[in-house]
Design a protein around this motif. Structure first.
Motif, mmCIF file in Angstrom:
data_model
loop_
_atom_site.group_PDB
_atom_site.id
_atom_site.type_symbol
_atom_site.label_atom_id
_atom_site.label_comp_id
_atom_site.label_asym_id
_atom_site.label_seq_id
_atom_site.Cartn_x
_atom_site.Cartn_y
_atom_site.Cartn_z
ATOM 1 N N UNK A 47 0.838 -1.209 0.000
ATOM 2 C CA UNK A 47 0.000 0.000 0.000
ATOM 3 C C UNK A 47 0.874 1.260 0.000
ATOM 4 N N UNK A 48 1.937 1.238 0.780
ATOM 5 C CA UNK A 48 2.860 2.374 0.810
ATOM 6 C C UNK A 48 3.570 2.538 -0.535
ATOM 7 N N UNK A 49 4.094 1.423 -1.055
ATOM 8 C CA UNK A 49 4.908 1.479 -2.269
ATOM 9 C C UNK A 49 4.095 1.855 -3.502
ATOM 10 N N UNK A 50 2.792 1.631 -3.474
ATOM 11 C CA UNK A 50 1.950 1.921 -4.634
ATOM 12 C C UNK A 50 1.334 3.313 -4.593
ATOM 13 N N UNK A 51 1.760 4.121 -3.644
ATOM 14 C CA UNK A 51 1.268 5.498 -3.612
ATOM 15 C C UNK A 51 1.750 6.236 -4.863
ATOM 16 N N UNK A 52 0.878 6.994 -5.512
ATOM 17 C CA UNK A 52 1.278 7.716 -6.727
ATOM 18 C C UNK A 52 2.171 8.924 -6.456
ATOM 19 N N UNK A 53 2.335 9.281 -5.201
ATOM 20 C CA UNK A 53 3.136 10.457 -4.867
ATOM 21 C C UNK A 53 4.620 10.200 -5.114
ATOM 22 N N UNK A 54 5.331 11.250 -5.504
ATOM 23 C CA UNK A 54 6.782 11.163 -5.662
ATOM 24 C C UNK A 54 7.505 11.227 -4.318
ATOM 25 N N UNK A 55 6.784 11.536 -3.272
ATOM 26 C CA UNK A 55 7.360 11.595 -1.929
ATOM 27 C C UNK A 55 7.320 10.196 -1.308
ATOM 28 N N UNK A 56 8.476 9.575 -1.057
ATOM 29 C CA UNK A 56 8.464 8.217 -0.497
ATOM 30 C C UNK A 56 7.877 8.144 0.902
ATOM 31 N N UNK A 57 7.772 9.286 1.572
ATOM 32 C CA UNK A 57 7.193 9.303 2.914
ATOM 33 C C UNK A 57 5.691 9.563 2.906
ATOM 34 N N UNK A 58 5.114 9.637 1.723
ATOM 35 C CA UNK A 58 3.692 9.983 1.628
ATOM 36 C C UNK A 58 2.817 9.027 2.435
ATOM 37 N N UNK A 59 3.033 7.754 2.280
ATOM 38 C CA UNK A 59 2.183 6.774 2.957
ATOM 39 C C UNK A 59 2.917 6.077 4.100
ATOM 40 N N UNK A 60 3.921 6.761 4.647
ATOM 41 C CA UNK A 60 4.717 6.155 5.719
ATOM 42 C C UNK A 60 3.970 6.334 7.032
#
Length: 286
Positions: free
Chosen positions: A189-202
């Motif tokens: 779920x975290x890795x599939x976030x469309x955001x370019x920010x790797x912390x978006x779904x952290x």
């Protein structure tokens, strides 16, 4: 003539009785002594105490009353060889050097490693040693958007490093490690976030991604980043006081049913490489 015949008969009788012992009739006394004095001394083993040998030995020739003596020099050679074998300490030649213990790190000191070492020493004991771990293996799943999942190698490397850290800090090792599909769902779920920010779904349970999709799967201790492996995340969790308390539990005993559940993903959308990993682990029971 009769006297000459009698003398010849006596001479022949003496030669028949004595000649085999003078030479040519098999191994002689000197040859036997040489064989004894040249026996092989065992290598890398403690030699048995040397038997007492008399300075001289007699061999009686009953048929003729003839005696021969073993040379004292030959006996001295044998005694010297046995004495040398018994005086050398061959056992210590085979001993291996004892490896030096790992240095205690600041995280180890904070966890109470020195106190645990002192407690074992006071009881005349050593810190726990490592054990053979059992891992469940992992299926190497691939998510719907192409993110790589946990591999058996990820799990094995994490398990080995986790227990190395425990043993180095005088903690009992854990035997069982298993693949955690529930925390892997969270990592996908975290890795599939469309955001370019790797912390978006952290985040943990109840958080949402930038596209509004709520969290799925299970909570766990989180770690990750570029170039991270099962070994590096195990170390990160040990160095973090909060994660160390949750995942390593220095004050808790390790029962036979304790398990460490682990998952790791590789890469992410839209452009994270395979070497960018996310990992989760938790203390649980099998």
């Amino acid at each position: 003539m009769k006297r000459l015949a009698l003398l010849s008969t006596v001479t022949a009788t003496v030669l028949i009785l004595v000649l085999p012992f003078v030479g040519g009739g098999g191994p002689g006394i000197a040859e036997q002594a040489a064989a004894d004095s040249g026996r092989v001394i065992p290598e890398l083993a403690s030699a048995a105490p040397a038997a007492k040998v008399q300075p001289t030995a007699k061999v009686a020739l009953a048929a003729s009353g003839y005696e021969m003596r073993i040379a004292e020099s030959a006996v001295a050679v044998q005694v010297g060889a046995e004495s040398s074998a018994s005086s050398q300490d061959f056992e210590h030649l085979a001993q291996k050097a004892v490896p030096k213990p790992f240095p205690v790190t600041p995280a180890g000191r904070a966890s109470g490693t020195l106190q645990r070492m002192a407690a074992y020493a006071a009881r005349g004991q050593s810190c726990p040693g490592n054990i053979a771990t059992r891992t469940s293996g992992a299926p190497s799943k691939v998510s719907a958007l192409g993110v790589g999942g946990t591999t058996s190698g990820d799990l094995a490397l994490f398990a080995a490093t986790y227990n190395q850290i425990r043993v180095a800090n005088c903690l009992q090792p854990v035997r069982y490690f298993r693949y955690d599909s529930c925390t892997e769902q969270r990592l996908f779920w975290m890795a599939e976030s469309p955001s370019l920010d790797p912390n978006d779904a952290w985040g943990h349970m109840g958080s949402t991604r930038s596209d509004g999709v709520p969290s799925v799967g299970c909570d766990g201790n989180l770690a990750g980043g570029s170039g991270n492996t099962g070994a590096t995340v195990a170390t990160k969790w040990w160095n973090s006081p909060a994660h160390r308390a949750s995942l390593y539990r220095p004050g808790s005993s390790v029962g036979s049913n304790v398990c460490i559940a682990f998952a790791m993903t590789h890469g992410g959308v839209p452009n994270e490489p395979y070497s960018f990993t996310r990992a989760a682990a938790r203390w649980t029971y099998c």
